[in-house]
Design an enzyme around this catalytic site. Structure first.
Site: not given
Length: 506
Positions: A197, A271, A305, A407
């Site tokens: 997906k 992750e 990331c 972040e």
């Protein structure tokens, strides 16, 4: 850069490509492209212009069920889990070849979906092929007999490595190709079947990957693809026919997936986000650092990331570091991601664009000093509606500021100061570890022993010394709020295995 600088090249590049509008109505289930069950649509938007250039089905629960049933049948009754690992490895090698044949299409589709500069997306096919080829080398590991003697007595145990089953692979929008392939390759080698997906902003590049899978002759039902909103991902995670979930994305979404998998006692690999630090030691070579700065700290317009968006500079060289970082970032071209010399493209989505601007405003309000950037970018040449934020460097950042703690996922770097009096790196290490995340990190220093000692003290899953790059053979994973489990390496393959010990007398 001014609007006039960009206008002619941007218009010319896009006109020359004659970019098509792409409208698709089907999903890949049981080895074929079949019409979606529902009538809902999701637009695909070019973040460089803000204009829709395609659309895909917004899948339904019935579509998810059909894909999982197909994967379940292929796993329970099909040949794939029963093939020798070396045979499955041969399929991986064929997929790699087919992916490479589609390198141009993958790059262009990726860039139009999320705004990654073509200088970045041009390598997506080669990297994906490299991942597939690496995992193919681990077939021998799976085929190796593992017999372990009892510590006492005359018995022994035969350890079998079985595929875990049907896997839900859920991809993010920042690296939609490679962050699926690092899940797909080990899952397929292990003997699992999968339902993929993609993130809703980036559904089309993965159709190219599926075409490569089909061209490689992978049996029907082994790989399936559904597209749709986050609601579809939730349905896939909770489907009773799924045995494992692998997800890359934000920490808040990862927490929800972890909670669902915990309730279902379903293994999960996550992750997630990061807020990594680059520790600049007093003896660092700043000229060398400038050459790897953008790749290591603002790769893909800051939408990566593991990058180190917090630079920790020694007080004795703080302004020198600020000047170098500012000059390096300011000199890099921002513009149309379809132009080969563009370094910084747009934010991938309108919502991310607004989020980044909110963080920029927060930094200014809390007293940080923008040495370059600090606002929305104004570009011409057909890019007026794009989601561009000026690459921004913040100096005078303190650990308590939001831009230092959270972040941002955009073209923003923060430079913090640490006390290096007495030559100790203790203050730098403490500042680097003063975060809820633990995914990446960097150490810049001229003495290898000192740099290694600092890297070993950083509480994070990966650290680069004077550069950062992922190694397909080395485990990659996060600590704390950066996730659970491991990708890459034999450890990444083990995540798709279930173990059985058969005890016998000898």
């Amino acid at each position: 850069m001014t609007a006039a600088t960009h206008e002619a090249p941007a218009v010319a590049a896009r006109a020359a490509l004659k970019l098509p509008y792409t409208h698709v109505d089907d999903l890949f289930i049981d080895g074929a492209w079949i019409p979606a069950r529902g009538t809902g649509r999701n637009p695909v938007t070019d973040p460089a212009t803000g204009e829709a250039w395609g659309s895909v089905p917004d899948g339904t629960a019935e579509d998810v069920d059909a894909a999982v049933v197909s994967a379940r049948r292929a796993f329970d009754a099909g040949e794939w889990p029963r093939l020798a690992p070396s045979v499955r490895a041969a399929y991986l090698l064929r997929i790699a070849e087919e992916v490479e044949k589609r390198a141009g299409e993958l790059s262009l589709t990726n860039t139009r979906e999320n705004g990654s500069p073509v200088s970045e997306s041009a390598g997506a096919a080669a990297n994906a092929a490299g991942i597939l080829r690496y995992f193919a080398t681990l077939a021998e590991y799976l085929e190796r007999e593992d017999v372990r003697a009892f510590p006492k007595g005359s018995g022994e145990s035969v350890v079998r490595r079985d595929p875990v089953g049907v896997c839900a692979l859920i991809a993010p929008w920042n690296f939609p190709i490679n962050l699926v392939v690092i899940k797909l390759a080990p899952a397929l080698l292990a003997g699992c079947t999968v339902v993929i997906k993609p993130a809703s902003p980036t559904p089309l590049s993965l159709r190219v990957v599926i075409d490569a899978v089909a061209a490689a002759g992978v049996p029907a039902g082994v790989v399936n693809l559904v597209t749709g909103s986050g609601r579809l991902g939730d349905q896939l995670v909770k489907h009773p026919g799924v045995d494992k979930v692998a997800f890359t994305g934000s920490t808040p979404v990862g927490r929800k997936i972890a909670a669902a998998c915990g309730e279902l006692l379903r293994p999960v690999t996550l992750e997630l986000g990061g807020k990594s630090s680059a520790v600049v030691l007093p003896d660092a070579d700043l000229d060398a650092m400038s050459k790897v700065l953008i790749r290591s700290c603002l790769r893909n317009t800051g939408q990566t990331c593991y990058i180190s968006t917090r630079i920790l500079a020694p007080a004795s060289r703080y302004e020198e570091v600020v000047d170098m970082v500012t000059a390096t970032i300011a000199a890099a071209k921002q513009g149309d991601p379809l132009e080969p010399d563009t370094v910084f493209g747009p934010c991938a989505t309108e919502s991310q664009y607004r989020t980044v601007l909110e963080y920029v405003e927060s930094g200014l309000a809390e007293g940080a000093r923008a040495t370059t950037g600090g606002r929305a970018a104004s570009l011409g040449g057909g890019l007026e509606g794009g989601y561009f934020v000026e690459p921004t460097v913040f100096a005078d950042v303190t650990p308590a500021m939001r831009i230092s703690r959270e972040e941002i996922f955009g073209p923003v770097i923060c430079i913090l100061k640490y006390d290096d009096a007495g030559g100790s790196a203790d203050a730098a290490v403490a500042l680097a570890n003063n975060t809820e995340f633990g995914l990446g990190g960097l150490v810049f220093g001229s003495d290898p022993g000192t740099a290694m000692a600092v890297a070993e003290r950083m509480d994070t899953g990966s650290v680069g010394i004077n550069f950062f790059a992922s190694n397909h053979a080395a485990p990659f994973g996060g600590r704390h709020d950066s996730g659970l489990g491991t990708e890459y390496g034999v450890e990444g393959l083990n995540a798709y295995l279930s173990y059985k010990s058969i005890h016998r007398k000898v």
